[in-house]
Design an enzyme around this catalytic site. Structure first.
Site, short mmCIF file in Angstrom:
data_model
loop_
_atom_site.label_atom_id
_atom_site.label_comp_id
_atom_site.label_asym_id
_atom_site.label_seq_id
_atom_site.Cartn_x
_atom_site.Cartn_y
_atom_site.Cartn_z
N GLY A 41 0.82 -1.21 0.00
CA GLY A 41 0.00 0.00 0.00
C GLY A 41 0.86 1.25 0.00
CB ALA A 42 3.66 2.27 2.18
CG ASP A 252 3.80 -2.74 -4.57
OD1 ASP A 252 2.85 -3.50 -4.81
OD2 ASP A 252 4.71 -3.00 -3.76
O1 RIB Z 1 5.39 -5.54 -3.32
C1 RIB Z 1 6.57 -5.37 -2.59
C2 RIB Z 1 6.27 -5.20 -1.16
O2 RIB Z 1 5.68 -6.40 -0.68
C3 RIB Z 1 7.49 -4.99 -0.29
O3 RIB Z 1 7.81 -3.64 -0.12
C4 RIB Z 1 7.15 -5.72 0.98
O4 RIB Z 1 6.91 -4.87 2.05
C5 RIB Z 1 5.94 -6.56 0.66
O5 RIB Z 1 4.87 -6.10 1.31
#
Ligand code: RIB
Length: 313
Positions: A41-42, A252
């Site tokens: 999420g972050a 992400d």
């Molecule tokens: O998608 C990568 C992320 O997945 C990493 O930053 C780690 O924290 C996991 O949650």
């Protein structure tokens, strides 16, 4: 007020870099170990913020020193953290990650504070975010919370982009509240049963997503490229060739960059092409958040490679 809201996890990534990922029972020498900000999420929120868009992150961190560091990093990146709860007597989410020279990785996830995100809080917060146009979700937060977030967004007329990672929590119930999905190869296989090997299999996977109620999406096939589908069409986008050193958070980064372009009214294909460029640049740098390129770095990369640039402002 943020146009893009992210509901999701915030983790401290404890990353060991090695030549080759060890096999079961093997001991290998590591090259270095770092603690670096992460969490699906972050990372997505940071990817949006680095594309100069307003973004609010809804999630939980602990009151340990990792929580303080994670909060500080998010603020430095201009993520709106006013909806991020810092819980007392709680450990922040953490991961143990190994990255090898090829850039490939494996991740072990400890939920910590992420597990304590609750449905009521998420519902009220999304309802209060009057400017939110796009909700970005992934699946490191509790299933019922993600479902509630998606339902609330649906009721509010907010577009929901689901990055179904990790895919072991995906259900048809969840999928019915997504407007758009961004699965990778493995997630596509787990959700549709289809292994993408060519255009025909990508088309079959897209058809299954449509049968599950999702009319738009991007099927990412790693170093090959991605297939963008909507009601009528499917378009293949070639991967951009780069020397990968760290693929952690590439998905992400793709999701955040995609949402940034999508909220600005770019077409689905343009938004995917933009995300493709941003994610390609990410894997050339270490760190799930630190490695995400800024809008300026994206512009420079496009100029250097003579790529069409979809950066909007
Ligand atoms: O998608 C990568 C992320 O997945 C990493 O930053 C780690 O924290 C996991 O949650």
């Amino acid at each position: 007020m943020a146009k893009i809201c992210v509901v999701g996890s915030v983790n401290m990534d404890i990353v060991t870099y090695v030549n080759d990922i060890p096999v079961r029972g093997q001991t290998v020498n590591g090259k270095k170990l770092v603690e670096t900000a992460g969490g699906k999420g972050a990372n997505q929120a940071v990817a949006v913020a680095k594309q100069n868009k307003d973004v609010a992150l809804i999630g939980c961190i602990g009151d340990d020193y990792h929580g303080d560091m994670l909060l500080q990093r998010l603020r430095e990146y201009n993520v709106d953290t006013s909806k991020l709860k810092q819980l007392q007597d709680t450990a922040s989410g953490k991961t143990s990650i190994v990255v090898e020279d090829s850039g490939e990785n494996f991740i072990i996830y400890l939920e910590g504070a992420n597990k304590k995100l609750d449905k009521g809080y998420v519902r009220n917060t999304i309802q209060a975010e009057k400017n939110c146009e796009v909700l970005l979700v992934q699946l490191e937060s509790p299933y019922d919370v993600v479902l509630e977030a998606m339902k609330t967004a649906h009721e509010q007329g907010i577009k929901v982009i689901l990055d179904p990672a990790p895919s072991n929590h995906v259900t048809d119930e969840l999928l019915q509240y997504a407007h758009l999905v961004l699965p990778n190869e493995q997630e596509t296989r787990e959700i549709t049963g289809i292994t993408i090997t060519d255009e025909a299999s990508a088309l079959t996977a897209a058809t299954i997503f449509k049968q599950k109620g999702i009319e738009q999406g991007v099927l990412k096939v790693g170093a090959t490229g991605s297939y963008v589908f909507d009601k009528q069409d499917m378009t293949f986008i070639d991967a951009i060739q780069v020397k990968a050193i760290d693929t952690v958070g590439a998905g992400d980064c793709f999701a955040g960059a995609f949402a940034s372009a999508y909220v600005d009214g770019l077409s689905l294909v343009e938004a995917a092409k933009h995300a493709n460029i941003v994610a390609a640049l990410k894997v050339t740098k270490a760190g799930a958040q630190d490695g995400i390129p800024t809008q300026k770095e994206v512009k420079d990369f496009c100029a250097e490679r003579n790529l069409p640039c979809y950066v909007t402002k």
